[in-house]
Write a protein that holds these residues in place. Sequence first.
Motif, PDB file in Angstrom:
ATOM      1  N   ASP A   7     -10.848 -28.091  66.080  1.00 24.62           N
ATOM      2  CA  ASP A   7     -11.485 -26.936  66.729  1.00 24.62           C
ATOM      3  C   ASP A   7     -10.378 -25.958  67.098  1.00 24.62           C
ATOM      4  OD1 ASP A   7     -14.489 -26.723  68.489  1.00 24.62           O
ATOM      5  OD2 ASP A   7     -12.925 -25.202  68.715  1.00 24.62           O
ATOM      6  N   ASP A   8     -10.632 -24.666  66.927  1.00 26.71           N
ATOM      7  CA  ASP A   8      -9.603 -23.688  67.287  1.00 26.71           C
ATOM      8  C   ASP A   8      -9.506 -23.507  68.799  1.00 26.71           C
ATOM      9  OD1 ASP A   8     -12.165 -22.504  67.051  1.00 26.71           O
ATOM     10  OD2 ASP A   8     -11.312 -20.493  66.944  1.00 26.71           O
ATOM     11  N   SER A   9     -10.503 -23.969  69.545  1.00 22.29           N
ATOM     12  CA  SER A   9     -10.438 -23.867  70.998  1.00 22.29           C
ATOM     13  C   SER A   9      -9.823 -25.136  71.595  1.00 22.29           C
ATOM     14  CB  SER A   9     -11.835 -23.659  71.585  1.00 22.29           C
ATOM     15  OG  SER A   9     -11.796 -23.832  72.993  1.00 22.29           O
ATOM     16  N   VAL A  10      -8.687 -24.951  72.250  1.00 19.14           N
ATOM     17  CA  VAL A  10      -8.013 -26.068  72.930  1.00 19.14           C
ATOM     18  C   VAL A  10      -8.935 -26.635  74.013  1.00 19.14           C
ATOM     19  CG1 VAL A  10      -6.008 -26.720  74.317  1.00 19.14           C
ATOM     20  CG2 VAL A  10      -5.764 -25.035  72.501  1.00 19.14           C
ATOM     21  N   THR A  11      -9.675 -25.732  74.656  1.00 15.78           N
ATOM     22  CA  THR A  11     -10.615 -26.143  75.702  1.00 15.78           C
ATOM     23  C   THR A  11     -11.666 -27.097  75.133  1.00 15.78           C
ATOM     24  OG1 THR A  11     -10.367 -23.982  76.718  1.00 15.78           O
ATOM     25  CG2 THR A  11     -12.268 -25.282  77.404  1.00 15.78           C
ATOM     26  N   MET A  12     -12.225 -26.733  73.984  1.00 18.58           N
ATOM     27  CA  MET A  12     -13.249 -27.567  73.371  1.00 18.58           C
ATOM     28  C   MET A  12     -12.685 -28.937  72.999  1.00 18.58           C
ATOM     29  SD  MET A  12     -16.266 -28.225  72.560  1.00 18.58           S
ATOM     30  CE  MET A  12     -16.920 -26.728  73.300  1.00 18.58           C
ATOM     31  N   ARG A  14     -10.265 -30.432  74.421  1.00 26.24           N
ATOM     32  CA  ARG A  14     -10.030 -31.121  75.691  1.00 26.24           C
ATOM     33  C   ARG A  14     -11.331 -31.768  76.180  1.00 26.24           C
ATOM     34  NH1 ARG A  14      -6.641 -27.612  80.023  1.00 26.24           N
ATOM     35  NH2 ARG A  14      -6.385 -29.162  81.671  1.00 26.24           N
ATOM     36  N   ILE A  15     -12.432 -31.025  76.088  1.00 26.97           N
ATOM     37  CA  ILE A  15     -13.733 -31.547  76.516  1.00 26.97           C
ATOM     38  C   ILE A  15     -14.150 -32.719  75.622  1.00 26.97           C
ATOM     39  CG2 ILE A  15     -16.203 -30.979  76.642  1.00 26.97           C
ATOM     40  CD1 ILE A  15     -15.268 -28.061  77.360  1.00 26.97           C
ATOM     41  N   LYS A 105     -23.221 -26.750  69.611  1.00 23.45           N
ATOM     42  CA  LYS A 105     -22.732 -26.382  70.941  1.00 23.45           C
ATOM     43  C   LYS A 105     -23.746 -25.405  71.541  1.00 23.45           C
ATOM     44  CE  LYS A 105     -17.874 -26.258  69.378  1.00 23.45           C
ATOM     45  NZ  LYS A 105     -16.796 -25.296  69.021  1.00 23.45           N
ATOM     46  N   PHE A 107     -23.317 -28.774  73.917  1.00 25.74           N
ATOM     47  CA  PHE A 107     -23.851 -30.133  73.872  1.00 25.74           C
ATOM     48  C   PHE A 107     -23.620 -30.831  75.206  1.00 25.74           C
ATOM     49  CE2 PHE A 107     -19.533 -29.985  72.264  1.00 25.74           C
ATOM     50  CZ  PHE A 107     -18.889 -30.917  73.053  1.00 25.74           C
ATOM     51  N   THR A 108     -24.426 -31.837  75.476  1.00 31.68           N
ATOM     52  CA  THR A 108     -24.215 -32.674  76.654  1.00 31.68           C
ATOM     53  C   THR A 108     -23.430 -33.915  76.221  1.00 31.68           C
ATOM     54  OG1 THR A 108     -26.267 -33.862  76.236  1.00 31.68           O
ATOM     55  CG2 THR A 108     -26.406 -31.960  77.710  1.00 31.68           C
TER      56      THR A 108
ATOM     57  N   ASN B  19     -25.569 -27.150  79.907  1.00 31.65           N
ATOM     58  CA  ASN B  19     -24.999 -28.289  79.173  1.00 31.65           C
ATOM     59  C   ASN B  19     -23.513 -28.484  79.432  1.00 31.65           C
ATOM     60  OD1 ASN B  19     -27.499 -28.656  78.102  1.00 31.65           O
ATOM     61  ND2 ASN B  19     -26.931 -28.272  75.985  1.00 31.65           N
ATOM     62  N   MET B  20     -22.764 -27.391  79.528  1.00 30.48           N
ATOM     63  CA  MET B  20     -21.307 -27.526  79.608  1.00 30.48           C
ATOM     64  C   MET B  20     -20.790 -27.447  81.048  1.00 30.48           C
ATOM     65  SD  MET B  20     -20.812 -27.616  76.154  1.00 30.48           S
ATOM     66  CE  MET B  20     -19.083 -27.944  76.207  1.00 30.48           C
ATOM     67  N   VAL B  73     -13.973 -27.781  82.056  1.00 32.69           N
ATOM     68  CA  VAL B  73     -12.993 -28.744  81.546  1.00 32.69           C
ATOM     69  C   VAL B  73     -12.802 -29.940  82.479  1.00 32.69           C
ATOM     70  CG1 VAL B  73     -11.750 -27.039  80.172  1.00 32.69           C
ATOM     71  CG2 VAL B  73     -10.996 -27.519  82.484  1.00 32.69           C
ATOM     72  N   ASP B  86      -8.629 -19.121  76.523  1.00 27.32           N
ATOM     73  CA  ASP B  86      -9.225 -19.946  75.469  1.00 27.32           C
ATOM     74  C   ASP B  86     -10.640 -20.380  75.855  1.00 27.32           C
ATOM     75  OD1 ASP B  86      -8.491 -21.923  72.993  1.00 27.32           O
ATOM     76  OD2 ASP B  86      -9.743 -22.958  74.460  1.00 27.32           O
ATOM     77  N   ILE B  94     -19.823 -19.942  71.993  1.00 29.09           N
ATOM     78  CA  ILE B  94     -20.990 -20.826  72.114  1.00 29.09           C
ATOM     79  C   ILE B  94     -22.264 -20.005  72.319  1.00 29.09           C
ATOM     80  CG2 ILE B  94     -22.107 -22.553  73.604  1.00 29.09           C
ATOM     81  CD1 ILE B  94     -19.274 -23.763  74.041  1.00 29.09           C
TER      82      ILE B  94
END
Lengths: 118, 151
Positions: A7-12, A14-15, A105, A107-108, B19-20, B73, B86, B94
């Motif tokens: 994924d290009d998002s570091v945040t994503m 991380r999650i 996305k 998503f839970t 959801n997030m 996060v 980011d 999203i």
Amino acid sequence: MKVLLVDDSVTMRRIQKTQIGNLGVTEIVEAGDGQEALGVLKNNMPVDLVLLDWNMPIMDGITFLKTVRADATYKDVKIVMCTSESEKSRVVEALKSGANNYIVKPFTPEALKEKLGL
Amino acid sequence: MNVAYINPFIAATVACYKNMMDAEPTQGAPVIKREPFPKYDISGIIGLSGGAQGSISLCYPMQSALATVSKMVGVPITEAGVDLADAIGEIANIVAGFAKRDLAGLNLSISLPNVIISNHVLSGLSGVPTVIVPFTCSLGPFAMEISLKTS
Ligand SMILES: [Mg+2]
């Protein structure tokens, strides 16, 4: 079990890392675009599962998917799309191109668990 | 701009937060953007192309952005750096992508996110009205700006 997060998002990532870690997966490798992911995949085989974003710079997820599916070396690698691309036509395109499942996305943690079969 | 195109983006924003972030933002009345333009500290912007052209942005005061991303996060994010940018970009991604499901007829493509950090105003496509949708939320207020030209 080894999982590659693309994924290009570091945040994503991380999650995803946190949620997959909570499901007991300890071996996790990462890449920020499809091109980088091809190298990470090659260097980390055997990889069991790839969680794959669609929209990324340099090489997008669908190109990565088609490239990997054209190579028999990776026939046992499960690839699950995890993307904000939500139209039915996109889901169909990904599944036709060899994706094993499709997560939209946002998503839970429960949805991620279920779609990954973990 | 057809107001029917706004609802999918509102629904996508609510779904994203549910959801997030485990939060339920409440949408205020959409307004046509007029001067003086509202100012934000950080915005995540996604360009839209295909059967319509424009952009959708999620726009935050700094406190809201930090609280939102920290929740997303699961660790405190306390400064306006690359992590914050980011995450705000990914939220915009999203929302834009999820809204496309209900806008399939427009055959939209979404750009990679752009993020602006610093006190700023946004300008939309020239000649196309921008609609601002304000939200209140336990994580702090924020707004969505949509500018979409359909042919
Ligand atoms: Mg992406």
